[in-house]
Scaffold this motif. Sequence first.
Motif, PDB file in Angstrom:
ATOM      1  N   SER A   1      15.955 -10.527  58.639  1.00  9.97           N
ATOM      2  CA  SER A   1      16.822 -11.471  57.903  1.00  9.97           C
ATOM      3  C   SER A   1      18.285 -11.058  58.008  1.00  9.97           C
ATOM      4  O   SER A   1      19.156 -11.886  58.274  1.00  9.97           O
TER       5      SER A   1
ATOM      6  N   ILE B   1      21.262 -13.174  59.832  1.00 13.17           N
ATOM      7  CA  ILE B   1      22.459 -13.612  59.110  1.00 13.17           C
ATOM      8  C   ILE B   1      23.704 -13.051  59.803  1.00 13.17           C
ATOM      9  O   ILE B   1      24.724 -13.730  59.940  1.00 13.17           O
TER      10      ILE B   1
ATOM     11  N   LYS C   1      21.623 -22.180  60.800  1.00 15.81           N
ATOM     12  CA  LYS C   1      20.208 -21.837  60.974  1.00 15.81           C
ATOM     13  C   LYS C   1      20.089 -20.372  61.378  1.00 15.81           C
ATOM     14  O   LYS C   1      20.953 -19.862  62.090  1.00 15.81           O
ATOM     15  N   THR C   2      19.050 -19.735  60.938  1.00 14.90           N
ATOM     16  CA  THR C   2      18.792 -18.357  61.394  1.00 14.90           C
ATOM     17  C   THR C   2      17.405 -18.322  62.042  1.00 14.90           C
ATOM     18  O   THR C   2      16.562 -17.538  61.666  1.00 14.90           O
TER      19      THR C   2
ATOM     20  N   VAL D   1      14.807 -17.560  64.980  1.00 13.80           N
ATOM     21  CA  VAL D   1      14.635 -16.604  66.073  1.00 13.80           C
ATOM     22  C   VAL D   1      13.312 -16.908  66.777  1.00 13.80           C
ATOM     23  O   VAL D   1      12.488 -17.670  66.259  1.00 13.80           O
TER      24      VAL D   1
ATOM     25  N   VAL E   1      14.161 -16.758  59.756  1.00 11.13           N
ATOM     26  CA  VAL E   1      13.942 -15.428  59.161  1.00 11.13           C
ATOM     27  C   VAL E   1      14.980 -15.079  58.090  1.00 11.13           C
ATOM     28  O   VAL E   1      14.802 -14.103  57.363  1.00 11.13           O
ATOM     29  N   GLY E   2      16.047 -15.847  58.037  1.00 13.30           N
ATOM     30  CA  GLY E   2      17.086 -15.545  57.039  1.00 13.30           C
ATOM     31  C   GLY E   2      17.202 -16.679  56.036  1.00 13.30           C
ATOM     32  O   GLY E   2      16.598 -16.644  54.967  1.00 13.30           O
ATOM     33  N   LEU E   3      17.960 -17.677  56.427  1.00 14.09           N
ATOM     34  CA  LEU E   3      18.127 -18.846  55.567  1.00 14.09           C
ATOM     35  C   LEU E   3      18.620 -20.014  56.407  1.00 14.09           C
ATOM     36  O   LEU E   3      19.104 -19.828  57.524  1.00 14.09           O
TER      37      LEU E   3
END
Lengths: 127, 182
Positions: free
Chosen positions: A57, A61, B30-31, B33, B47-49
């Motif tokens: 994450s 980011i 977008k994150t 992957v 995977v993030g937000l």
Amino acid sequence: MNIDVGILANARNECRKLLTEQVGVLGVVISSVDGFDVASAVTRDLEPAKIAAMASSIAAIGIVVSQEASLGASKSITVNTEDGFVYITNIELAGQLCALNVIANSSAILAQIIYHSGEIKRRLEVS
Amino acid sequence: MKEYKLVFTGTTGAGKTTAINAISEVPAVKTDVANTDSTLNKEFTTVGLDFGQINLANGDRVRLFGTPGQSRFDFMWKILTKDAFGLIILIDNSRPEPLADLAVYLEGFAQELRNTPCVIGVGRTEEHHTPSLDDFSTALESKGFTLPVIPVDVRLPKDVILLIELLMAQAEADMQEEFLSQ
């Protein structure tokens, strides 16, 4: 994630070496981009699966932040804390993008960890 | 101008990223992957937000956040729902056990659901008829929740807007109830 067992063994060995040879290192985890633990060596308080997910994450980011700021590709992220740091850098295992995560307390020296992470990266990427 | 924060969560592949993309008035963040999990039939995964934004006619702004779907990212669920005005849970009815999927999110967001309005959107109901929307309502009731459940195609902005309108209506009803109970 399909990675040759020999490469995985090398990766585990590199994680173990960094953990045991560098002062203050509490855990070393190599994780897939989508947050799975690929290879690790940690002290008993750390959970590689959780670190892998969190690193994924944070790294993702980091990528969007660097894109937003037009600063090119994200190479590494350091989380400095009161009692240590977490260093996350990109690494390729058998051509697949992963992240190398090093968790260390304040007795570790960041520059030294960055140097050794670079060495691990170099060795694993040619293996 | 007021700012509201809405969170989209739910199963992998249910369309959280798509929903935000469908209505965001700014280029969505977008994150995503590459997915390495062979149990999931998708090329990329969040995977993030996710982040997007819409402006309401009265000038208020709604910030839209999407969570990763997999429960190994549940730490992000907590981070993203902090101070959220509402929660939208998206369920993919083509998955093997949609009701069990719902239970994962009801449990994962149990604390937030105590005081945050929530709507359930169920996708791919046209090709996958079971469980029915009634089955979802029954499952919710068995866990002590009375929440709106509607079929959605998150590729359609009107469907996503409908979810948000329902959430707003629910929040208004909650406020009225709170006012009357004082």
